[in-house]
Design a protein around this motif. Structure first.
Motif, mmCIF file in Angstrom:
data_model
loop_
_atom_site.group_PDB
_atom_site.id
_atom_site.type_symbol
_atom_site.label_atom_id
_atom_site.label_comp_id
_atom_site.label_asym_id
_atom_site.label_seq_id
_atom_site.Cartn_x
_atom_site.Cartn_y
_atom_site.Cartn_z
ATOM 1 N N VAL A 1 -4.089 -2.598 -5.047
ATOM 2 C CA VAL A 1 -4.948 -3.145 -3.819
ATOM 3 C C VAL A 1 -4.836 -2.482 -2.609
ATOM 4 O O VAL A 1 -3.886 -1.204 -2.441
ATOM 5 C CB VAL A 1 -4.708 -4.324 -3.949
ATOM 6 C CG1 VAL A 1 -5.373 -5.179 -2.034
ATOM 7 C CG2 VAL A 1 -4.576 -5.313 -4.993
ATOM 8 N N PHE A 2 -6.411 -2.234 -2.247
ATOM 9 C CA PHE A 2 -6.424 -0.911 -0.937
ATOM 10 C C PHE A 2 -7.134 -2.103 0.157
ATOM 11 O O PHE A 2 -8.022 -2.871 -0.223
ATOM 12 C CB PHE A 2 -7.520 0.017 -1.379
ATOM 13 C CG PHE A 2 -6.856 0.466 -2.763
ATOM 14 C CD1 PHE A 2 -6.355 1.690 -3.050
ATOM 15 C CD2 PHE A 2 -7.406 -0.249 -4.025
ATOM 16 C CE1 PHE A 2 -5.615 1.999 -3.770
ATOM 17 C CE2 PHE A 2 -6.800 0.361 -4.587
ATOM 18 C CZ PHE A 2 -5.781 1.685 -5.186
ATOM 19 N N ASP A 3 -7.074 -1.583 1.221
ATOM 20 C CA ASP A 3 -7.744 -1.495 2.493
ATOM 21 C C ASP A 3 -8.370 -0.678 3.447
ATOM 22 O O ASP A 3 -8.158 0.215 3.042
ATOM 23 C CB ASP A 3 -7.305 -3.406 3.229
ATOM 24 C CG ASP A 3 -6.513 -2.993 3.939
ATOM 25 O OD1 ASP A 3 -5.494 -1.348 4.351
ATOM 26 O OD2 ASP A 3 -5.294 -4.264 4.185
ATOM 27 N N PHE A 4 -8.501 -1.097 5.258
ATOM 28 C CA PHE A 4 -9.129 0.253 5.881
ATOM 29 C C PHE A 4 -8.758 -0.955 6.687
ATOM 30 O O PHE A 4 -8.988 0.141 8.075
ATOM 31 C CB PHE A 4 -11.090 -0.301 5.684
ATOM 32 C CG PHE A 4 -11.381 -0.069 4.701
ATOM 33 C CD1 PHE A 4 -11.546 1.681 3.885
ATOM 34 C CD2 PHE A 4 -11.266 -0.635 3.372
ATOM 35 C CE1 PHE A 4 -11.914 1.894 3.004
ATOM 36 C CE2 PHE A 4 -12.491 -0.127 2.233
ATOM 37 C CZ PHE A 4 -12.468 0.973 2.308
ATOM 38 N N ALA A 5 -7.255 -1.659 7.102
ATOM 39 C CA ALA A 5 -7.132 -1.480 7.919
ATOM 40 C C ALA A 5 -6.162 -0.480 8.352
ATOM 41 O O ALA A 5 -5.109 -0.124 9.068
ATOM 42 C CB ALA A 5 -6.166 -2.458 8.017
ATOM 43 N N THR A 6 -6.824 0.905 8.956
ATOM 44 C CA THR A 6 -5.968 2.257 9.679
ATOM 45 C C THR A 6 -7.422 2.738 10.834
ATOM 46 O O THR A 6 -8.014 2.220 10.801
ATOM 47 C CB THR A 6 -6.995 2.796 8.297
ATOM 48 O OG1 THR A 6 -7.940 2.848 8.090
ATOM 49 C CG2 THR A 6 -5.526 3.430 7.175
ATOM 50 N N PRO A 7 -6.544 3.244 11.382
ATOM 51 C CA PRO A 7 -7.140 3.245 13.093
ATOM 52 C C PRO A 7 -8.709 3.999 13.059
ATOM 53 O O PRO A 7 -9.532 3.239 13.840
ATOM 54 C CB PRO A 7 -6.166 4.232 13.821
ATOM 55 C CG PRO A 7 -4.797 4.080 13.267
ATOM 56 C CD PRO A 7 -5.434 3.535 11.573
ATOM 57 N N ASP A 8 -8.686 4.850 12.214
ATOM 58 C CA ASP A 8 -10.146 5.515 11.613
ATOM 59 C C ASP A 8 -11.070 5.192 10.788
ATOM 60 O O ASP A 8 -11.539 5.382 10.064
ATOM 61 C CB ASP A 8 -9.972 6.841 11.381
ATOM 62 C CG ASP A 8 -9.235 7.506 10.846
ATOM 63 O OD1 ASP A 8 -8.219 6.379 9.522
ATOM 64 O OD2 ASP A 8 -9.679 8.459 10.251
ATOM 65 N N HIS A 9 -10.558 4.035 9.614
ATOM 66 C CA HIS A 9 -11.211 3.178 9.000
ATOM 67 C C HIS A 9 -10.965 3.618 7.707
ATOM 68 O O HIS A 9 -12.196 3.196 6.810
ATOM 69 C CB HIS A 9 -12.415 2.142 9.498
ATOM 70 C CG HIS A 9 -12.327 1.603 10.417
ATOM 71 N ND1 HIS A 9 -11.689 0.442 10.202
ATOM 72 C CD2 HIS A 9 -13.127 1.312 11.425
ATOM 73 C CE1 HIS A 9 -11.799 -0.894 11.405
ATOM 74 N NE2 HIS A 9 -12.402 -0.029 11.674
ATOM 75 N N THR A 10 -9.947 4.579 6.924
ATOM 76 C CA THR A 10 -9.762 4.608 5.891
ATOM 77 C C THR A 10 -8.783 4.249 5.203
ATOM 78 O O THR A 10 -8.383 3.467 5.346
ATOM 79 C CB THR A 10 -8.941 6.645 6.221
ATOM 80 O OG1 THR A 10 -8.219 6.961 6.597
ATOM 81 C CG2 THR A 10 -10.049 6.906 7.122
ATOM 82 N N MET A 11 -9.316 4.319 3.553
ATOM 83 C CA MET A 11 -8.569 3.761 2.906
ATOM 84 C C MET A 11 -6.822 3.422 2.927
ATOM 85 O O MET A 11 -6.231 4.667 3.301
ATOM 86 C CB MET A 11 -9.089 3.396 1.344
ATOM 87 C CG MET A 11 -8.902 2.564 0.239
ATOM 88 S SD MET A 11 -9.717 3.341 -1.463
ATOM 89 C CE MET A 11 -11.154 3.110 -0.345
ATOM 90 N N ARG A 12 -6.632 2.531 2.339
ATOM 91 C CA ARG A 12 -5.393 1.988 2.609
ATOM 92 C C ARG A 12 -4.719 1.724 1.377
ATOM 93 O O ARG A 12 -5.252 0.682 0.661
ATOM 94 C CB ARG A 12 -4.900 1.661 4.106
ATOM 95 C CG ARG A 12 -3.289 1.123 4.106
ATOM 96 C CD ARG A 12 -2.489 0.176 5.235
ATOM 97 N NE ARG A 12 -3.423 -1.094 5.089
ATOM 98 C CZ ARG A 12 -2.296 -1.785 5.510
ATOM 99 N NH1 ARG A 12 -1.759 -1.548 6.410
ATOM 100 N NH2 ARG A 12 -3.566 -2.423 6.220
#
Length: 242
Positions: free
Chosen positions: A174-185
């Protein structure tokens, strides 16, 4: 024993957790089972559709009429959460379902852009990838169909008003984009999968916390619903084989 397909169903269902009264538009067997599981359990206000003109209940029985004009009102007002597929997906969440290679002379023609730009710019859009590989998770998509965070930001406020990519679910994690630059996490790995396996199958560096948890275990009731009520024929295993 919980199968990889069942963990995938559970992860897709969690994408609609706390969604409230919005229209769920799942595309694919596992997302469809997941949406109905969410309606059965923790998201009772979720609206489900037969994909044509009816609203249906958690067991697929008609419970209302959804005329096309009302469907468009939900789409363009941020009141729908769609879960689409992706032939390619990059680190910012740009999605490609149109062609592989140069658009002017593609090596392979796919579905076409379809409604992906409208989906991604007007309502939350998640993605389901049944076969996680470097062919799908690429550094840069060959053509932008679904709009990612970088392109939405470049287009300005009119593009970012409703734009949101809550989740990407694959057969590995499972992945999201909850990072400062909205890259995949990387949010979680399905049990039996390692972080290294996920990274090796991804064509760009994933943002990873120091400790990556496993995707949560289903409750006994969730497993019963999946196996006996929502998918007694085991269609989920066709998308993610045991």
């Amino acid at each position: 024993m919980t199968s990889r397909a069942e963990y995938s169903v559970l992860a897709c269902a969690d994408a609609w957790r706390g969604a409230g009264e919005v229209l769920a538009s799942p595309m694919g067997i596992i997302p469809s089972i997941g949406a109905r599981l969410a309606r059965h359990t923790f998201s009772p206000d979720l609206l489900l559709t037969d994909g044509q003109a009816l609203l249906v209940d958690r067991d697929g029985r008609p419970e209302g009429w959804l005329p096309y004009r009302q469907h468009l009102a939900l789409v363009t007002g941020g009141k729908r959460h769609v879960m689409m597929g992706a032939s390619q997906l990059d680190r910012f969440g740009n999605q490609n379902i149109s062609c592989i290679g140069d658009w002017a002379r593609p090596a392979r023609q796919l579905l076409g852009v379809r409604g992906a730009p409208v989906n991604t710019l007007n309502n939350p859009t998640s993605y389901w990838v049944p076969r996680h590989s470097r062919r799908v998770f690429v550094e840069k998509v060959d053509m932008v169909c679904g709009v990612g965070y970088d392109n939405a930001a470049a287009a300005g406020p009119s593009a970012t008003r409703y734009h949101r990519i809550p989740r990407v679910v694959s057969n590995l994690g499972v992945f999201d984009f909850a990072t400062p630059d909205h890259t995949m996490r990387l949010v979680s790995v399905h049990p039996g999968v390692t972080v290294e396996e996920v990274q090796d199958a991804t064509g760009f560096p994933l943002v990873r916390p120091d400790e990556v948890p496993c995707t949560r275990e289903p409750s006994e009731e969730e497993l019963r619903l999946i196996r006996e009520v929502l998918d007694p024929r085991g269609l989920r295993d066709r998308e993610v084989p045991a």
